[in-house]
Design a protein around this motif. Sequence first.
Motif, PDB file in Angstrom:
ATOM      1  N   MET A   1       0.825  -1.191   0.000  1.00 30.30           N
ATOM      2  CA  MET A   1       0.000   0.000   0.000  1.00 30.30           C
ATOM      3  C   MET A   1       0.871   1.258   0.000  1.00 30.30           C
ATOM      4  N   ARG A   2       2.033   1.153   0.599  1.00 27.92           N
ATOM      5  CA  ARG A   2       2.914   2.315   0.611  1.00 27.92           C
ATOM      6  C   ARG A   2       3.298   2.733  -0.800  1.00 27.92           C
ATOM      7  N   LEU A   3       3.550   1.741  -1.645  1.00 29.13           N
ATOM      8  CA  LEU A   3       3.926   2.063  -3.019  1.00 29.13           C
ATOM      9  C   LEU A   3       2.796   2.819  -3.727  1.00 29.13           C
ATOM     10  N   CYS A   4       1.567   2.423  -3.467  1.00 26.06           N
ATOM     11  CA  CYS A   4       0.417   3.144  -4.043  1.00 26.06           C
ATOM     12  C   CYS A   4       0.442   4.602  -3.580  1.00 26.06           C
ATOM     13  N   ASP A   5       0.667   4.802  -2.283  1.00 33.86           N
ATOM     14  CA  ASP A   5       0.714   6.163  -1.740  1.00 33.86           C
ATOM     15  C   ASP A   5       1.884   6.958  -2.304  1.00 33.86           C
ATOM     16  N   ILE A   6       3.031   6.303  -2.450  1.00 33.54           N
ATOM     17  CA  ILE A   6       4.201   6.990  -3.010  1.00 33.54           C
ATOM     18  C   ILE A   6       3.882   7.505  -4.411  1.00 33.54           C
ATOM     19  N   HIS A   7       3.262   6.652  -5.218  1.00 30.54           N
ATOM     20  CA  HIS A   7       2.902   7.082  -6.574  1.00 30.54           C
ATOM     21  C   HIS A   7       1.905   8.247  -6.548  1.00 30.54           C
ATOM     22  N   LEU A   8       0.928   8.168  -5.662  1.00 24.42           N
ATOM     23  CA  LEU A   8      -0.087   9.228  -5.600  1.00 24.42           C
ATOM     24  C   LEU A   8       0.505  10.566  -5.153  1.00 24.42           C
ATOM     25  N   ASN A   9       1.544  10.510  -4.355  1.00 23.98           N
ATOM     26  CA  ASN A   9       2.132  11.741  -3.817  1.00 23.98           C
ATOM     27  C   ASN A   9       3.332  12.240  -4.606  1.00 23.98           C
ATOM     28  N   ASP A  10       3.635  11.629  -5.728  1.00 24.51           N
ATOM     29  CA  ASP A  10       4.768  12.024  -6.564  1.00 24.51           C
ATOM     30  C   ASP A  10       4.376  13.228  -7.421  1.00 24.51           C
ATOM     31  N   VAL A  11       4.659  14.410  -6.906  1.00 25.43           N
ATOM     32  CA  VAL A  11       4.230  15.636  -7.574  1.00 25.43           C
ATOM     33  C   VAL A  11       5.021  15.940  -8.848  1.00 25.43           C
ATOM     34  N   SER A  12       6.035  15.142  -9.135  1.00 23.07           N
ATOM     35  CA  SER A  12       6.781  15.341 -10.375  1.00 23.07           C
ATOM     36  C   SER A  12       6.021  14.795 -11.582  1.00 23.07           C
TER      37      SER A  12
ATOM     38  N   THR B   1       2.115  14.015 -13.610  1.00 29.43           N
ATOM     39  CA  THR B   1       0.756  14.551 -13.736  1.00 29.43           C
ATOM     40  C   THR B   1      -0.184  13.739 -12.851  1.00 29.43           C
ATOM     41  N   ARG B   2      -1.323  14.320 -12.562  1.00 30.53           N
ATOM     42  CA  ARG B   2      -2.311  13.628 -11.726  1.00 30.53           C
ATOM     43  C   ARG B   2      -2.705  12.288 -12.348  1.00 30.53           C
ATOM     44  N   GLU B   3      -2.973  12.299 -13.637  1.00 29.29           N
ATOM     45  CA  GLU B   3      -3.382  11.070 -14.319  1.00 29.29           C
ATOM     46  C   GLU B   3      -2.294  10.013 -14.248  1.00 29.29           C
ATOM     47  N   SER B   4      -1.046  10.431 -14.434  1.00 29.10           N
ATOM     48  CA  SER B   4       0.088   9.509 -14.377  1.00 29.10           C
ATOM     49  C   SER B   4       0.247   8.929 -12.973  1.00 29.10           C
ATOM     50  N   ARG B   5       0.080   9.776 -11.957  1.00 29.06           N
ATOM     51  CA  ARG B   5       0.161   9.312 -10.563  1.00 29.06           C
ATOM     52  C   ARG B   5      -0.922   8.298 -10.276  1.00 29.06           C
ATOM     53  N   GLN B   6      -2.134   8.601 -10.711  1.00 30.11           N
ATOM     54  CA  GLN B   6      -3.251   7.692 -10.455  1.00 30.11           C
ATOM     55  C   GLN B   6      -3.059   6.362 -11.171  1.00 30.11           C
ATOM     56  N   GLN B   7      -2.580   6.407 -12.399  1.00 34.86           N
ATOM     57  CA  GLN B   7      -2.355   5.162 -13.144  1.00 34.86           C
ATOM     58  C   GLN B   7      -1.261   4.325 -12.493  1.00 34.86           C
ATOM     59  N   ALA B   8      -0.179   4.967 -12.075  1.00 33.00           N
ATOM     60  CA  ALA B   8       0.913   4.239 -11.422  1.00 33.00           C
ATOM     61  C   ALA B   8       0.435   3.637 -10.099  1.00 33.00           C
ATOM     62  N   ALA B   9      -0.355   4.395  -9.349  1.00 35.50           N
ATOM     63  CA  ALA B   9      -0.891   3.885  -8.085  1.00 35.50           C
ATOM     64  C   ALA B   9      -1.832   2.711  -8.340  1.00 35.50           C
ATOM     65  N   ALA B  10      -2.681   2.842  -9.340  1.00 28.18           N
ATOM     66  CA  ALA B  10      -3.612   1.752  -9.677  1.00 28.18           C
ATOM     67  C   ALA B  10      -2.848   0.501 -10.091  1.00 28.18           C
TER      68      ALA B  10
END
Length: 143
Positions: free
Chosen positions: A1-12, A14-23
């Motif tokens: 779950m931490r990895l999901c959170d890390i991806h969601l909080n990676d401000v470098s 885009t939002r869509e990219s963060r969400q896809q990586a987290a998913a």
Amino acid sequence: MRLCDIHLNDVSRTRESRQQAAADACNRLAKARSEDAVTLSTIARQMHSIGLSDRAIALYRQAIEADPDSPQYREYLGAQLLRLGRKEEAIKAWESIAEGSRRSPASLVRLADVMVAAEQTEQVLQTWRLAAQMDLTIAQRLR
């Protein structure tokens, strides 16, 4: 779950990219822990939070399959469905808390509590009528 959170909080990203990586990370975890209802339910909440409601529903259903006698996953599924405006499906999911071999005084009381929280007055009354026909404990009767 931490990895999901890390991806969601990676401000470098885009939002869509963060969400896809987290998913993607959450889906890998769900696959690896496909028999762990607690993990599946946690991932389902994460999927809902990133806007993947259909995937969340599928994960709640998978959690139910992994632990069919635990009522909380049916409760969570119903809550997710209700948030999406799918009231009839939500009620069916909740009613399954006390169906068949799962029907007991405890499951009926839990179902009534869920229906109260969802403001389903008619279902609450119907559930308490069924529960009243069973051998309730003093604590259950006082509710």
